[in-house]
Design a protein around this motif. Structure first.
Motif, PDB file in Angstrom:
ATOM      1  N   UNK A   3       0.831  -1.199   0.000  1.00 43.81           N
ATOM      2  CA  UNK A   3       0.000   0.000   0.000  1.00 43.81           C
ATOM      3  C   UNK A   3       0.868   1.252   0.000  1.00 43.81           C
ATOM      4  N   UNK A   4       0.339   2.297  -0.619  1.00 42.54           N
ATOM      5  CA  UNK A   4       1.021   3.587  -0.692  1.00 42.54           C
ATOM      6  C   UNK A   4       0.136   4.640  -0.058  1.00 42.54           C
ATOM      7  N   UNK A   5       0.721   5.470   0.822  1.00 40.11           N
ATOM      8  CA  UNK A   5      -0.075   6.535   1.426  1.00 40.11           C
ATOM      9  C   UNK A   5      -0.283   7.646   0.403  1.00 40.11           C
ATOM     10  N   UNK A   6      -1.567   8.015   0.229  1.00 47.82           N
ATOM     11  CA  UNK A   6      -1.903   9.016  -0.778  1.00 47.82           C
ATOM     12  C   UNK A   6      -2.423  10.310  -0.168  1.00 47.82           C
ATOM     13  N   UNK A   7      -2.724  10.321   1.144  1.00 45.99           N
ATOM     14  CA  UNK A   7      -3.229  11.553   1.758  1.00 45.99           C
ATOM     15  C   UNK A   7      -3.133  11.433   3.267  1.00 45.99           C
ATOM     16  N   UNK A   8      -3.075  12.594   3.927  1.00 50.42           N
ATOM     17  CA  UNK A   8      -3.131  12.681   5.384  1.00 50.42           C
ATOM     18  C   UNK A   8      -4.244  13.656   5.745  1.00 50.42           C
ATOM     19  N   UNK A   9      -5.173  13.209   6.555  1.00 50.07           N
ATOM     20  CA  UNK A   9      -6.319  14.030   6.948  1.00 50.07           C
ATOM     21  C   UNK A   9      -6.090  14.528   8.366  1.00 50.07           C
ATOM     22  N   UNK A  10      -5.773  15.808   8.511  1.00 49.28           N
ATOM     23  CA  UNK A  10      -5.525  16.369   9.832  1.00 49.28           C
ATOM     24  C   UNK A  10      -6.296  17.673  10.079  1.00 49.28           C
ATOM     25  N   UNK A  11      -7.108  18.093   9.098  1.00 54.26           N
ATOM     26  CA  UNK A  11      -7.934  19.285   9.262  1.00 54.26           C
ATOM     27  C   UNK A  11      -9.393  18.850   9.429  1.00 54.26           C
TER      28      UNK A  11
ATOM     29  N   UNK B 225     -13.416  14.254   9.123  1.00 55.02           N
ATOM     30  CA  UNK B 225     -12.537  14.758   8.076  1.00 55.02           C
ATOM     31  C   UNK B 225     -13.211  14.481   6.732  1.00 55.02           C
ATOM     32  N   UNK B 226     -12.931  15.332   5.751  1.00 59.50           N
ATOM     33  CA  UNK B 226     -13.517  15.145   4.424  1.00 59.50           C
ATOM     34  C   UNK B 226     -12.436  14.708   3.455  1.00 59.50           C
ATOM     35  N   UNK B 227     -12.789  13.750   2.576  1.00 61.39           N
ATOM     36  CA  UNK B 227     -11.832  13.303   1.565  1.00 61.39           C
ATOM     37  C   UNK B 227     -12.598  12.904   0.304  1.00 61.39           C
ATOM     38  N   UNK B 228     -12.535  13.745  -0.718  1.00 65.12           N
ATOM     39  CA  UNK B 228     -13.085  13.464  -2.044  1.00 65.12           C
ATOM     40  C   UNK B 228     -14.525  12.958  -1.986  1.00 65.12           C
ATOM     41  N   UNK B 229     -15.380  13.701  -1.261  1.00 65.12           N
ATOM     42  CA  UNK B 229     -16.785  13.352  -1.169  1.00 65.12           C
ATOM     43  C   UNK B 229     -17.109  12.380  -0.054  1.00 65.12           C
ATOM     44  N   UNK B 230     -16.090  11.890   0.664  1.00 68.74           N
ATOM     45  CA  UNK B 230     -16.301  10.982   1.797  1.00 68.74           C
ATOM     46  C   UNK B 230     -16.170  11.761   3.098  1.00 68.74           C
ATOM     47  N   UNK B 231     -16.861  11.350   4.123  1.00 65.21           N
ATOM     48  CA  UNK B 231     -16.669  11.876   5.459  1.00 65.21           C
ATOM     49  C   UNK B 231     -16.088  10.747   6.307  1.00 65.21           C
ATOM     50  N   UNK B 232     -14.932  11.019   6.891  1.00 62.96           N
ATOM     51  CA  UNK B 232     -14.240  10.049   7.748  1.00 62.96           C
ATOM     52  C   UNK B 232     -14.422  10.513   9.179  1.00 62.96           C
ATOM     53  N   UNK B 233     -15.153   9.751   9.955  1.00 64.20           N
ATOM     54  CA  UNK B 233     -15.516  10.148  11.321  1.00 64.20           C
ATOM     55  C   UNK B 233     -14.723   9.343  12.337  1.00 64.20           C
ATOM     56  N   UNK B 234     -13.999  10.045  13.189  1.00 60.36           N
ATOM     57  CA  UNK B 234     -13.309   9.381  14.311  1.00 60.36           C
ATOM     58  C   UNK B 234     -14.278   9.355  15.489  1.00 60.36           C
ATOM     59  N   UNK B 235     -14.670   8.163  15.879  1.00 60.97           N
ATOM     60  CA  UNK B 235     -15.669   8.002  16.926  1.00 60.97           C
ATOM     61  C   UNK B 235     -14.978   7.770  18.257  1.00 60.97           C
ATOM     62  N   UNK B 236     -15.396   8.439  19.323  1.00 67.39           N
ATOM     63  CA  UNK B 236     -14.749   8.255  20.632  1.00 67.39           C
ATOM     64  C   UNK B 236     -15.004   6.868  21.184  1.00 67.39           C
TER      65      UNK B 236
ATOM     66  N   UNK C  48      -4.585   7.968   4.574  1.00 64.27           N
ATOM     67  CA  UNK C  48      -5.308   7.285   3.504  1.00 64.27           C
ATOM     68  C   UNK C  48      -4.287   6.503   2.683  1.00 64.27           C
ATOM     69  N   UNK C  49      -4.532   5.202   2.536  1.00 62.95           N
ATOM     70  CA  UNK C  49      -3.603   4.324   1.821  1.00 62.95           C
ATOM     71  C   UNK C  49      -4.317   3.694   0.630  1.00 62.95           C
ATOM     72  N   UNK C  50      -3.572   3.567  -0.464  1.00 61.74           N
ATOM     73  CA  UNK C  50      -4.101   2.932  -1.671  1.00 61.74           C
ATOM     74  C   UNK C  50      -3.373   1.619  -1.898  1.00 61.74           C
ATOM     75  N   UNK C  51      -4.134   0.572  -2.144  1.00 60.75           N
ATOM     76  CA  UNK C  51      -3.516  -0.709  -2.431  1.00 60.75           C
ATOM     77  C   UNK C  51      -2.859  -0.717  -3.793  1.00 60.75           C
ATOM     78  N   UNK C  52      -1.843  -1.544  -3.934  1.00 57.64           N
ATOM     79  CA  UNK C  52      -1.140  -1.642  -5.215  1.00 57.64           C
ATOM     80  C   UNK C  52      -2.104  -2.151  -6.277  1.00 57.64           C
TER      81      UNK C  52
END
Length: 266
Positions: free
Chosen positions: A130-138, A161-172, A250-254
């Motif tokens: 896998x290759x890291x393609x993004x870091x979501x920190x905002x 966090x938002x990424x290309x139309x997706x919402x990534x939610x960190x749940x407590x 965010x990681x992308x598989x080969x």
């Protein structure tokens, strides 16, 4: 005439090997036989000295040539000093030897079983290519997203966090799983709020952490994905969202090459 015994040094040496703290004579049959022979000679010499001897009137009066002097020790006393009983080396009870041997066998079997079990485990590589393609920190600006406070509550501790139309939610921890953190990935455009209730119509991707393993949510891009995501990644691309405690990677598989179809014969 008194019988002569072996040299005292040899007898003392053999006794040291038999009765001393580092006794080893039991491993030397010849030395053990020699010790017994010398001790037998010593006992016979002592018995001979203790036997009654006929003496003349002069010797009985202490005036004869063979009369003992006052300072000379008796032969029996000398023999008694040299034949004092010695404590033999203590033998280990047979039962103790059996218990010791059994304990050694148990340890050997346990170690062998552990080594065999470790050797029989088939290794699984953690390398995924896998290759890291993004870091979501905002964090996502939820202004205008009227479904967000209704979905999680006005005092929600959820960080998104938002990424290309997706919402990534960190749940407590404790929200979806007890005492562990989780992440949830959904499509922003699939949330609806009709004024009385909030709904969601779309796929969700979910994962929780455990001990040293971080929360991870994998997904595969397909026709249900947002247009922005499909514009960046072709369908069939595997993505993984990993929360490291402070940010989401965010990681992308080969990519897997698609085989070229073989034309059918005419």
């Amino acid at each position: 005439m008194q019988r002569m015994t072996a040299a005292p040094d040899e007898l003392a040496l053999l006794r040291g090997r038999a009765y001393g703290p580092n006794a080893d004579i039991h491993d030397d049959p010849r030395a053990l036989a020699r010790l017994r022979h010398l001790e037998d000679e010593e006992r016979r010499a002592a018995s001979h000295a203790d036997a009654p001897v006929e003496v003349s009137d002069e010797e009985e009066d202490g005036t004869g040539p063979n009369a003992p002097t006052a300072a000379a020790p008796a032969a029996a006393d000398v023999a008694a000093d040299t034949t004092a009983p010695r404590r033999p080396p203590r033998r280990i009870p047979r039962a103790w030897l059996i218990v010791w041997a059994a304990s050694v066998l148990v340890v050997a079997v346990s170690v062998g079983a552990l080594v065999f079990s470790l050797a029989s485990i088939r290794p699984v590589s953690e390398v995924t290519g896998a290759t890291q393609v993004a870091t979501l920190d905002q964090p996502l600006d939820t202004t205008g997203l009227d479904w967000f406070p209704e979905w999680f509550g006005p005092q929600s501790e959820v960080v998104s966090y938002e990424y290309l139309g997706l919402v990534v939610m960190r749940l407590p921890a404790g929200m979806y799983a007890s005492e562990v953190e989780c992440i949830n990935v959904a499509i922003i455009s699939r949330f609806t709020n009709n004024g009385s209730s909030v709904g969601y119509d779309g796929p969700t991707y979910y994962g929780c952490g455990a001990g040293p393993f971080p929360p991870t949510a994998p997904m595969v891009v397909d026709e249900r994905a947002p247009d922005e995501l499909r514009a960046r990644f072709p369908d069939g691309t595997a993505l993984s969202f990993v929360f490291d405690g402070e940010r989401v990677g965010v990681f992308m598989g080969e990519p897997t090459p698609t085989p070229t179809p073989t034309p059918a014969p005419a």
